[in-house]
Write a protein that holds these residues in place. Structure first.
Motif, PDB file in Angstrom:
ATOM      1  N   ALA A   1       0.839  -1.201   0.000  1.00 51.09           N
ATOM      2  CA  ALA A   1       0.000   0.000   0.000  1.00 51.09           C
ATOM      3  C   ALA A   1       0.867   1.241   0.000  1.00 51.09           C
ATOM      4  O   ALA A   1       1.733   1.405   0.835  1.00 51.09           O
ATOM      5  N   CYS A   2       0.637   2.121  -0.968  1.00 49.75           N
ATOM      6  CA  CYS A   2       1.395   3.360  -1.052  1.00 49.75           C
ATOM      7  C   CYS A   2       0.746   4.392  -0.139  1.00 49.75           C
ATOM      8  O   CYS A   2      -0.051   5.208  -0.572  1.00 49.75           O
ATOM      9  N   THR A   3       1.068   4.352   1.117  1.00 52.95           N
ATOM     10  CA  THR A   3       0.462   5.220   2.106  1.00 52.95           C
ATOM     11  C   THR A   3       1.543   6.027   2.773  1.00 52.95           C
ATOM     12  O   THR A   3       2.689   6.054   2.346  1.00 52.95           O
ATOM     13  N   SER A   4       1.195   6.681   3.898  1.00 51.94           N
ATOM     14  CA  SER A   4       2.210   7.432   4.634  1.00 51.94           C
ATOM     15  C   SER A   4       3.277   6.500   5.188  1.00 51.94           C
ATOM     16  O   SER A   4       4.375   6.896   5.490  1.00 51.94           O
ATOM     17  N   VAL A   5       2.951   5.219   5.353  1.00 49.08           N
ATOM     18  CA  VAL A   5       3.975   4.220   5.622  1.00 49.08           C
ATOM     19  C   VAL A   5       4.605   3.860   4.294  1.00 49.08           C
ATOM     20  O   VAL A   5       3.940   3.426   3.376  1.00 49.08           O
ATOM     21  N   SER A   6       5.902   4.042   4.185  1.00 49.92           N
ATOM     22  CA  SER A   6       6.558   3.788   2.912  1.00 49.92           C
ATOM     23  C   SER A   6       6.382   2.350   2.488  1.00 49.92           C
ATOM     24  O   SER A   6       6.652   1.417   3.220  1.00 49.92           O
ATOM     25  N   ALA A   7       5.911   2.167   1.274  1.00 51.40           N
ATOM     26  CA  ALA A   7       5.728   0.825   0.748  1.00 51.40           C
ATOM     27  C   ALA A   7       7.046   0.213   0.316  1.00 51.40           C
ATOM     28  O   ALA A   7       7.151  -0.993   0.185  1.00 51.40           O
ATOM     29  N   PHE A   8       8.049   1.034   0.089  1.00 57.22           N
ATOM     30  CA  PHE A   8       9.252   0.512  -0.534  1.00 57.22           C
ATOM     31  C   PHE A   8      10.490   0.611   0.349  1.00 57.22           C
ATOM     32  O   PHE A   8      11.508   0.027   0.031  1.00 57.22           O
ATOM     33  N   ALA A   9      10.396   1.346   1.434  1.00 48.63           N
ATOM     34  CA  ALA A   9      11.519   1.373   2.364  1.00 48.63           C
ATOM     35  C   ALA A   9      11.493   0.108   3.207  1.00 48.63           C
ATOM     36  O   ALA A   9      10.440  -0.394   3.573  1.00 48.63           O
ATOM     37  N   ASP A  10      12.668  -0.436   3.500  1.00 50.57           N
ATOM     38  CA  ASP A  10      12.732  -1.654   4.296  1.00 50.57           C
ATOM     39  C   ASP A  10      12.404  -1.337   5.744  1.00 50.57           C
ATOM     40  O   ASP A  10      13.018  -0.472   6.372  1.00 50.57           O
ATOM     41  N   ALA A  11      11.413  -2.067   6.274  1.00 55.03           N
ATOM     42  CA  ALA A  11      11.088  -1.948   7.693  1.00 55.03           C
ATOM     43  C   ALA A  11      11.988  -2.899   8.471  1.00 55.03           C
ATOM     44  O   ALA A  11      12.366  -3.972   7.994  1.00 55.03           O
ATOM     45  N   GLU A  12      12.323  -2.515   9.674  1.00 56.46           N
ATOM     46  CA  GLU A  12      13.210  -3.329  10.507  1.00 56.46           C
ATOM     47  C   GLU A  12      12.396  -4.326  11.309  1.00 56.46           C
ATOM     48  O   GLU A  12      11.501  -3.957  12.080  1.00 56.46           O
ATOM     49  N   ARG A  13      12.693  -5.595  11.149  1.00 56.20           N
ATOM     50  CA  ARG A  13      12.004  -6.629  11.934  1.00 56.20           C
ATOM     51  C   ARG A  13      12.503  -6.564  13.368  1.00 56.20           C
ATOM     52  O   ARG A  13      13.709  -6.567  13.632  1.00 56.20           O
ATOM     53  N   ILE A  14      11.556  -6.507  14.293  1.00 58.03           N
ATOM     54  CA  ILE A  14      11.937  -6.352  15.705  1.00 58.03           C
ATOM     55  C   ILE A  14      11.508  -7.529  16.560  1.00 58.03           C
ATOM     56  O   ILE A  14      11.611  -7.485  17.783  1.00 58.03           O
ATOM     57  N   GLY A  15      11.022  -8.601  15.915  1.00 61.42           N
ATOM     58  CA  GLY A  15      10.696  -9.799  16.672  1.00 61.42           C
ATOM     59  C   GLY A  15       9.345 -10.357  16.311  1.00 61.42           C
ATOM     60  O   GLY A  15       8.528  -9.717  15.643  1.00 61.42           O
ATOM     61  N   PRO A  16       9.069 -11.592  16.740  1.00 62.63           N
ATOM     62  CA  PRO A  16       7.789 -12.226  16.418  1.00 62.63           C
ATOM     63  C   PRO A  16       6.647 -11.624  17.227  1.00 62.63           C
ATOM     64  O   PRO A  16       6.855 -11.049  18.298  1.00 62.63           O
ATOM     65  N   VAL A  17       5.451 -11.756  16.715  1.00 63.01           N
ATOM     66  CA  VAL A  17       4.285 -11.360  17.513  1.00 63.01           C
ATOM     67  C   VAL A  17       4.091 -12.391  18.613  1.00 63.01           C
ATOM     68  O   VAL A  17       4.476 -13.558  18.482  1.00 63.01           O
ATOM     69  N   ALA A  18       3.498 -11.958  19.709  1.00 71.10           N
ATOM     70  CA  ALA A  18       3.194 -12.885  20.791  1.00 71.10           C
ATOM     71  C   ALA A  18       2.170 -13.904  20.307  1.00 71.10           C
ATOM     72  O   ALA A  18       1.237 -13.571  19.573  1.00 71.10           O
TER      73      ALA A  18
END
Length: 631
Positions: free
Chosen positions: A18-35
């Protein structure tokens, strides 16, 4: 946004970005699994039975003939086009066997919502869901979850006509189509006034709904006693607001309105309040639509700003079937839904949403959607820095769901004005700006000022590509009502999504595709000739508001008056608009005024239809006459 699509018995999986205010193409940093016990809500969306028959029905009910305006109830729709009881039961049985609970079965028969712990969701859809740090300029510290690898649907679903599964990510989805004068931050000394031939009471940037009524000839409808009585306006949005703000706005401008007419409805856990959530957007939507139809009731549907939230939002609205007209001022770039860019099946959620908009039209709901605020380059919206030019190549593109053939896409213009501006770094140098006639909205008239301020390009100055959204869809073919209309264009060639910083080629858009043209009709959206609003979060009464976010609710307010006058719902308005264009053109009795000046950076305004401003601007009184004589 992540969706899974099944066509026939073959499983097709695609990551929809989704091309939203969250960048669709910048790499997001994984910070761990969901509980494992974290609650996650997902929605399974079904393909309508006899989709071709549904499209045919919408055409017949929207054009003069034996079925004209014989709309369906929600029950009628479910019986004719909803998923079969067997398909729904098969999906529910599988979900329950995997630890998920049914939380909502929508009355239209197109969707079922489930909830359960993350571990059960991962098991059901064979996916691993992880938490990520959001590369979101609006909320840089807000984490979100999404699949760490592509999901897949079970073989048990293969015969259930499942179109998409939404909710495997809660990443922020849509962006508001509102802007203001602060986006040209280099400019100081704003000032000016309207030309004498414009009938307004206020200065540019300080317009009210009464000014809109004068500019677009709504006032004669009020003299006929039309105020929106008996009509319900719907607002689809992602943030709650204070009804007292709208009431204060109407009181401040001297407008008498129906008391206690606003109802807020939380959908799928929606109801967030605050600047980042979009409270200002919701507020202006209510103020504008309810101001133009001061006696109409208003129902504000609020969902979470996620892909699942969006689909839950529209499923709830069409299932309730309580609103006569609907305004939506949010969107995403269509580029993120194109299979040519992101692989087979990437259009799953776009198609699911389009189905719901088809249902709205079949039930007689007139839907108005903001066409976008990034001119002809929707994906390059400057509010998404990692998508903006020159990081990303300029891509002629349009917005969703404005590109759906089943909505009226609301474009933007700039009103005539004159002013003198100076650059903050060179306060002694003054640049005059003069717009002589209503023209397509883009801030290109600041180009001389940007050069004075030392900007190498309009993008460096922050004015490119701000303007009225418009262009040609690469996803939806040209609809029946636009066929044969002079000025309808095909998609341009040589448009490709390229990240120049990372040297990544994502894919090319199809050139020469005969697609849906956007917008349909336009009104003033330029913040420099824009509007006042009252929003407590912004300190009360503000000026200099703009964006096609204003135009969609304004059109919805006008449509509420049309509904009252005809004592009936009107459904999809576009066939009437284009028929009136064919019948009257821009003669003295036309319900439209042609806009022939300016551009939206890519598409140039011209005589007749163009993808910069669509048909042009409305004359509301004459448009009602055209509606009343259509049979």
């Amino acid at each position: 946004m992540l969706s899974t699509t099944i066509r026939g018995s073959r499983v097709l999986v695609a990551a929809i970005v989704a091309c939203t205010s969250v960048s669709a193409f910048a790499d997001a940093e994984r910070i761990g699994p969901v509980a494992a016990d974290q609650a996650i809500s997902t929605t399974v969306l079904f393909q309508a039975r006899d989709e071709a028959g549904l499209a045919r029905f919408v055409r017949e009910v929207s054009t003069p003939g034996p079925h004209y305006h014989h709309f369906l109830s929600t029950t009628d729709f479910r019986q004719r086009f909803g998923a079969t009881a067997q398909d729904i039961a098969r999906v529910i049985d599988y979900a329950r066997a995997n630890g998920l609970t049914v939380t909502k079965r929508y009355e239209n028969g197109l969707a079922v919502q489930f909830s359960g712990p993350a571990a059960s969701v991962e098991q059901a859809f064979n996916v691993e869901i992880a938490n990520y740090a959001a590369p979101d300029t609006d909320s840089p510290s807000m984490p979100f979850y999404k699949p760490a690898r592509a999901p897949s649907l079970p073989a048990a679903f293969s015969d259930s006509h499942v179109l998409a599964v939404a909710g495997l990510s809660n990443q922020r989805h849509a962006r508001s189509m509102a802007t203001d004068v602060r986006h040209a931050a280099h400019v100081e000394g704003r000032g000016g006034r309207f030309r004498a031939d414009l009938d307004t009471s206020n200065e540019p940037g300080e317009l009210t709904v009464q000014d809109v009524a004068r500019l677009y000839n709504v006032a004669p409808l009020y003299r006929q006693g039309l105020r929106g009585e008996g009509v319900t306006i719907g607002i689809a949005t992602y943030a709650s607001f204070l009804p007292s703000d709208a009431e204060t706005y109407w009181q401040r401008i001297g407008l008498e309105t129906k008391p206690d007419r606003i109802t807020q409805i939380a959908v799928a856990g929606g109801g967030e309040y605050g600047d980042d959530a979009g409270t200002g957007e919701t507020t202006l939507d209510v103020e504008q639509s309810g101001g133009l139809a001061p006696q109409a009731d208003i129902r504000v549907y609020v969902a979470p700003n996620t892909d699942s939230g969006e689909l839950a939002l529209f499923n709830r609205i069409v299932s309730d079937n309580d609103v006569d007209v609907l305004s939506y001022s949010w969107g995403i770039s269509e580029v993120g839904s194109l299979p040519s860019v992101f692989g087979t099946g990437a259009d799953a959620s776009a198609q699911a949403l389009n189905q719901l908009l088809m249902e709205a039209a079949a039930q007689g709901i007139s839907t108005f959607v903001a066409a976008g605020d990034a001119g002809g380059y929707d994906v390059n919206d400057q509010r998404n820095p990692s998508l903006a030019y020159p990081t990303i190549a300029k891509v002629a593109s349009v917005d969703l769901p404005a590109a759906s053939p089943y909505v009226t896409a609301a474009g933007g213009t700039t009103l005539p004005f004159s002013a003198r501006y100076r650059c903050a770094r060179n306060p002694g140098d003054v640049v005059p700006v003069r717009v002589n006639a209503e023209q397509a909205w883009s801030l290109s008239y600041f180009s001389a000022l940007s050069q004075l301020c030392g900007a190498a390009t309009p993008a460096d100055f922050g004015i490119f590509p701000e303007g009225g959204g418009g262009g040609v869809s690469s996803l939806f073919p040209v609809p029946f009502y636009q066929q044969g209309v002079d000025g309808i264009r095909k998609t341009p060639y040589n448009q490709a999504l390229v990240d120049f910083d990372s040297l990544i080629f994502y894919g090319a858009l199809p050139g020469g595709f005969a697609g849906r043209n956007v917008p349909d009709i336009s009104m003033n959206a330029d913040p420099y000739t824009g509007y006042t609003a009252y929003v407590t979060l912004d300190g009360g009464m503000t000026s200099g508001g703009g964006g096609t976010s204003y135009v969609a609710p304004q059109l919805a307010g006008m449509a509420a008056l049309f509904n009252q006058a005809t004592e009936a719902r009107l459904g999809l308005l576009n066939p009437i608009l284009y028929r009136a264009l064919r019948d009257t053109g821009y003669a003295t009795n036309s319900p439209f005024r042609d806009v022939t000046a300016g551009s939206n950076w890519f598409w140039q305004s011209r005589t007749g239809y163009d993808p910069a401003t669509g048909i042009g601007t409305p004359d509301a009184a004459r448009l009602l006459e055209a509606i009343q004589t259509t049979n």
